[in-house]
Write a protein that holds these residues in place. Sequence first.
Motif, PDB file in Angstrom:
ATOM      1  N   GLN A  13       0.827  -1.198   0.000  1.00 17.95           N
ATOM      2  CA  GLN A  13       0.000   0.000   0.000  1.00 17.95           C
ATOM      3  C   GLN A  13       0.865   1.254   0.000  1.00 17.95           C
ATOM      4  OE1 GLN A  13      -2.693  -0.352   3.366  1.00 17.95           O
ATOM      5  NE2 GLN A  13      -4.279  -1.200   2.045  1.00 17.95           N
ATOM      6  N   ALA A  14       0.296   2.319  -0.508  1.00 20.25           N
ATOM      7  CA  ALA A  14       1.000   3.597  -0.499  1.00 20.25           C
ATOM      8  C   ALA A  14       1.420   3.941   0.927  1.00 20.25           C
ATOM      9  CB  ALA A  14       0.114   4.691  -1.072  1.00 20.25           C
ATOM     10  N   GLY A  15       2.643   4.436   1.045  1.00 21.67           N
ATOM     11  CA  GLY A  15       3.204   4.745   2.350  1.00 21.67           C
ATOM     12  C   GLY A  15       3.988   3.601   2.965  1.00 21.67           C
ATOM     13  N   GLY A  16       3.881   2.435   2.380  1.00 20.62           N
ATOM     14  CA  GLY A  16       4.578   1.270   2.901  1.00 20.62           C
ATOM     15  C   GLY A  16       6.015   1.169   2.434  1.00 20.62           C
ATOM     16  N   SER A  17       6.639   0.051   2.795  1.00 13.98           N
ATOM     17  CA  SER A  17       8.055  -0.163   2.489  1.00 13.98           C
ATOM     18  C   SER A  17       8.281  -1.542   1.892  1.00 13.98           C
ATOM     19  CB  SER A  17       8.893  -0.042   3.765  1.00 13.98           C
ATOM     20  OG  SER A  17       8.777   1.231   4.346  1.00 13.98           O
ATOM     21  N   LEU A  18       9.324  -1.637   1.102  1.00 15.57           N
ATOM     22  CA  LEU A  18       9.786  -2.898   0.560  1.00 15.57           C
ATOM     23  C   LEU A  18      11.301  -2.850   0.469  1.00 15.57           C
ATOM     24  CD1 LEU A  18       7.483  -3.755  -2.510  1.00 15.57           C
ATOM     25  CD2 LEU A  18       7.666  -5.061  -0.382  1.00 15.57           C
ATOM     26  N   ARG A  19      11.932  -4.019   0.534  1.00 16.25           N
ATOM     27  CA  ARG A  19      13.369  -4.091   0.300  1.00 16.25           C
ATOM     28  C   ARG A  19      13.638  -5.080  -0.822  1.00 16.25           C
ATOM     29  NH1 ARG A  19      18.779  -5.628   3.806  1.00 16.25           N
ATOM     30  NH2 ARG A  19      18.101  -7.780   3.450  1.00 16.25           N
ATOM     31  N   LEU A  20      14.293  -4.598  -1.853  1.00 18.21           N
ATOM     32  CA  LEU A  20      14.690  -5.443  -2.969  1.00 18.21           C
ATOM     33  C   LEU A  20      16.131  -5.915  -2.764  1.00 18.21           C
ATOM     34  CD1 LEU A  20      13.325  -3.382  -6.008  1.00 18.21           C
ATOM     35  CD2 LEU A  20      12.131  -5.044  -4.568  1.00 18.21           C
ATOM     36  N   SER A  21      16.386  -7.126  -3.211  1.00 17.70           N
ATOM     37  CA  SER A  21      17.739  -7.681  -3.164  1.00 17.70           C
ATOM     38  C   SER A  21      18.118  -8.158  -4.556  1.00 17.70           C
ATOM     39  CB  SER A  21      17.816  -8.858  -2.194  1.00 17.70           C
ATOM     40  OG  SER A  21      17.487  -8.482  -0.888  1.00 17.70           O
ATOM     41  N   ARG A  45      12.790   2.808 -19.473  1.00 11.46           N
ATOM     42  CA  ARG A  45      13.520   2.409 -18.282  1.00 11.46           C
ATOM     43  C   ARG A  45      14.308   3.596 -17.762  1.00 11.46           C
ATOM     44  NH1 ARG A  45      16.612  -3.304 -18.365  1.00 11.46           N
ATOM     45  NH2 ARG A  45      14.534  -3.791 -19.187  1.00 11.46           N
ATOM     46  N   GLU A  46      14.307   3.797 -16.443  1.00 14.72           N
ATOM     47  CA  GLU A  46      15.012   4.921 -15.850  1.00 14.72           C
ATOM     48  C   GLU A  46      15.885   4.444 -14.690  1.00 14.72           C
ATOM     49  OE1 GLU A  46      12.415   7.791 -14.026  1.00 14.72           O
ATOM     50  OE2 GLU A  46      11.384   6.297 -12.815  1.00 14.72           O
ATOM     51  N   LEU A  47      16.986   5.182 -14.494  1.00 12.15           N
ATOM     52  CA  LEU A  47      17.875   4.884 -13.386  1.00 12.15           C
ATOM     53  C   LEU A  47      17.246   5.355 -12.084  1.00 12.15           C
ATOM     54  CD1 LEU A  47      20.679   3.962 -12.342  1.00 12.15           C
ATOM     55  CD2 LEU A  47      21.470   6.289 -12.781  1.00 12.15           C
ATOM     56  N   VAL A  48      17.244   4.485 -11.093  1.00 10.01           N
ATOM     57  CA  VAL A  48      16.698   4.820  -9.777  1.00 10.01           C
ATOM     58  C   VAL A  48      17.823   5.170  -8.805  1.00 10.01           C
ATOM     59  CG1 VAL A  48      15.409   3.940  -7.801  1.00 10.01           C
ATOM     60  CG2 VAL A  48      14.691   3.337 -10.124  1.00 10.01           C
ATOM     61  N   ALA A  49      18.823   4.308  -8.730  1.00 14.04           N
ATOM     62  CA  ALA A  49      19.912   4.518  -7.776  1.00 14.04           C
ATOM     63  C   ALA A  49      21.133   3.726  -8.229  1.00 14.04           C
ATOM     64  CB  ALA A  49      19.508   4.084  -6.377  1.00 14.04           C
ATOM     65  N   VAL A  63      13.217   9.799  -6.066  1.00 11.34           N
ATOM     66  CA  VAL A  63      13.277   8.851  -4.949  1.00 11.34           C
ATOM     67  C   VAL A  63      14.188   9.324  -3.812  1.00 11.34           C
ATOM     68  CG1 VAL A  63      12.857   6.960  -6.569  1.00 11.34           C
ATOM     69  CG2 VAL A  63      15.197   7.445  -5.817  1.00 11.34           C
ATOM     70  N   LYS A  64      14.828  10.455  -3.986  1.00 14.71           N
ATOM     71  CA  LYS A  64      15.734  10.957  -2.941  1.00 14.71           C
ATOM     72  C   LYS A  64      14.978  11.143  -1.627  1.00 14.71           C
ATOM     73  CE  LYS A  64      19.246  13.342  -5.682  1.00 14.71           C
ATOM     74  NZ  LYS A  64      19.792  14.651  -6.129  1.00 14.71           N
ATOM     75  N   GLY A  65      15.600  10.659  -0.560  1.00 14.22           N
ATOM     76  CA  GLY A  65      14.993  10.772   0.755  1.00 14.22           C
ATOM     77  C   GLY A  65      14.027   9.652   1.088  1.00 14.22           C
ATOM     78  N   ARG A  66      13.665   8.838   0.083  1.00 16.55           N
ATOM     79  CA  ARG A  66      12.736   7.728   0.307  1.00 16.55           C
ATOM     80  C   ARG A  66      13.386   6.371   0.072  1.00 16.55           C
ATOM     81  NH1 ARG A  66       8.486   7.025  -2.882  1.00 16.55           N
ATOM     82  NH2 ARG A  66       9.448   7.981  -4.730  1.00 16.55           N
ATOM     83  N   PHE A  67      14.315   6.300  -0.865  1.00 13.87           N
ATOM     84  CA  PHE A  67      14.984   5.046  -1.202  1.00 13.87           C
ATOM     85  C   PHE A  67      16.439   5.102  -0.742  1.00 13.87           C
ATOM     86  CE2 PHE A  67      12.300   3.728  -5.181  1.00 13.87           C
ATOM     87  CZ  PHE A  67      11.142   3.891  -4.434  1.00 13.87           C
ATOM     88  N   SER A  68      16.965   3.927  -0.416  1.00 13.82           N
ATOM     89  CA  SER A  68      18.359   3.834  -0.004  1.00 13.82           C
ATOM     90  C   SER A  68      18.993   2.595  -0.632  1.00 13.82           C
ATOM     91  CB  SER A  68      18.463   3.754   1.516  1.00 13.82           C
ATOM     92  OG  SER A  68      19.816   3.615   1.924  1.00 13.82           O
ATOM     93  N   ILE A  69      20.102   2.789  -1.320  1.00 16.69           N
ATOM     94  CA  ILE A  69      20.819   1.676  -1.949  1.00 16.69           C
ATOM     95  C   ILE A  69      22.028   1.323  -1.104  1.00 16.69           C
ATOM     96  CG2 ILE A  69      22.214   3.188  -3.437  1.00 16.69           C
ATOM     97  CD1 ILE A  69      21.996   1.025  -5.623  1.00 16.69           C
ATOM     98  N   SER A  84       8.096   4.991   2.157  1.00 22.46           N
ATOM     99  CA  SER A  84       7.119   6.019   1.739  1.00 22.46           C
ATOM    100  C   SER A  84       6.738   5.828   0.274  1.00 22.46           C
ATOM    101  CB  SER A  84       7.693   7.417   1.964  1.00 22.46           C
ATOM    102  OG  SER A  84       8.021   7.611   3.320  1.00 22.46           O
ATOM    103  N   LEU A  85       6.425   4.598  -0.061  1.00 22.98           N
ATOM    104  CA  LEU A  85       6.147   4.273  -1.458  1.00 22.98           C
ATOM    105  C   LEU A  85       4.894   4.967  -1.961  1.00 22.98           C
ATOM    106  CD1 LEU A  85       7.204   0.551  -1.347  1.00 22.98           C
ATOM    107  CD2 LEU A  85       8.065   2.223  -2.990  1.00 22.98           C
ATOM    108  N   LYS A  86       4.933   5.333  -3.235  1.00 27.75           N
ATOM    109  CA  LYS A  86       3.832   6.017  -3.887  1.00 27.75           C
ATOM    110  C   LYS A  86       3.341   5.176  -5.065  1.00 27.75           C
ATOM    111  CE  LYS A  86       6.128  10.446  -2.982  1.00 27.75           C
ATOM    112  NZ  LYS A  86       6.676  11.692  -3.600  1.00 27.75           N
ATOM    113  N   PRO A  87       2.094   5.358  -5.474  1.00 27.27           N
ATOM    114  CA  PRO A  87       1.609   4.611  -6.642  1.00 27.27           C
ATOM    115  C   PRO A  87       2.496   4.791  -7.871  1.00 27.27           C
ATOM    116  CG  PRO A  87      -0.227   5.597  -5.502  1.00 27.27           C
ATOM    117  CD  PRO A  87       1.021   6.122  -4.830  1.00 27.27           C
ATOM    118  N   GLU A  88       3.095   5.963  -8.017  1.00 23.55           N
ATOM    119  CA  GLU A  88       3.954   6.205  -9.177  1.00 23.55           C
ATOM    120  C   GLU A  88       5.288   5.458  -9.103  1.00 23.55           C
ATOM    121  OE1 GLU A  88       2.473   8.495  -7.238  1.00 23.55           O
ATOM    122  OE2 GLU A  88       3.746  10.288  -6.981  1.00 23.55           O
TER     123      GLU A  88
END
Length: 119
Positions: A13-21, A45-49, A63-69, A84-88
């Motif tokens: 859901q929006a506002g939630g968190s996930l961790r990708l590996s 395709r776009e660069l995220v981090a 994604v600055k301030g919301r994502f961390s690599i 702080s995930l958003k639908p976008e």
Amino acid sequence: QVQLVESGGGLVQAGGSLRLSCAASGSIFSIGAMSWYRQAPGKQRELVAVITGGGSTNYADSVKGRFSISRDNAKNTVYLQMSSLKPEDTAVYYCNADAIVVAGYLEVWGQGTLVTVSS
């Protein structure tokens, strides 16, 4: 042969968190920069981090301030902590790595993992 295998995607859901590996395997001497890209439906395709071998990081403005690599060099693994995930942010997320192998330099892509953020 070098492979990147991503995991951790899913529905949140929006506002939630996930961790990708993303774990690299194969005949690798070393890995330089590791990156996360994403591709939303109908978009390029776009660069995220990105994180260099020395640990320097850079992020897309969106994604600055919301994502961390981060990375674990001993495990040849890169992570993307998303908060702080958003639908976008909904997209297929791809891992990318610059690998040094026997034949020289090799750019490797993972197969992608889907992240869906519901409003």
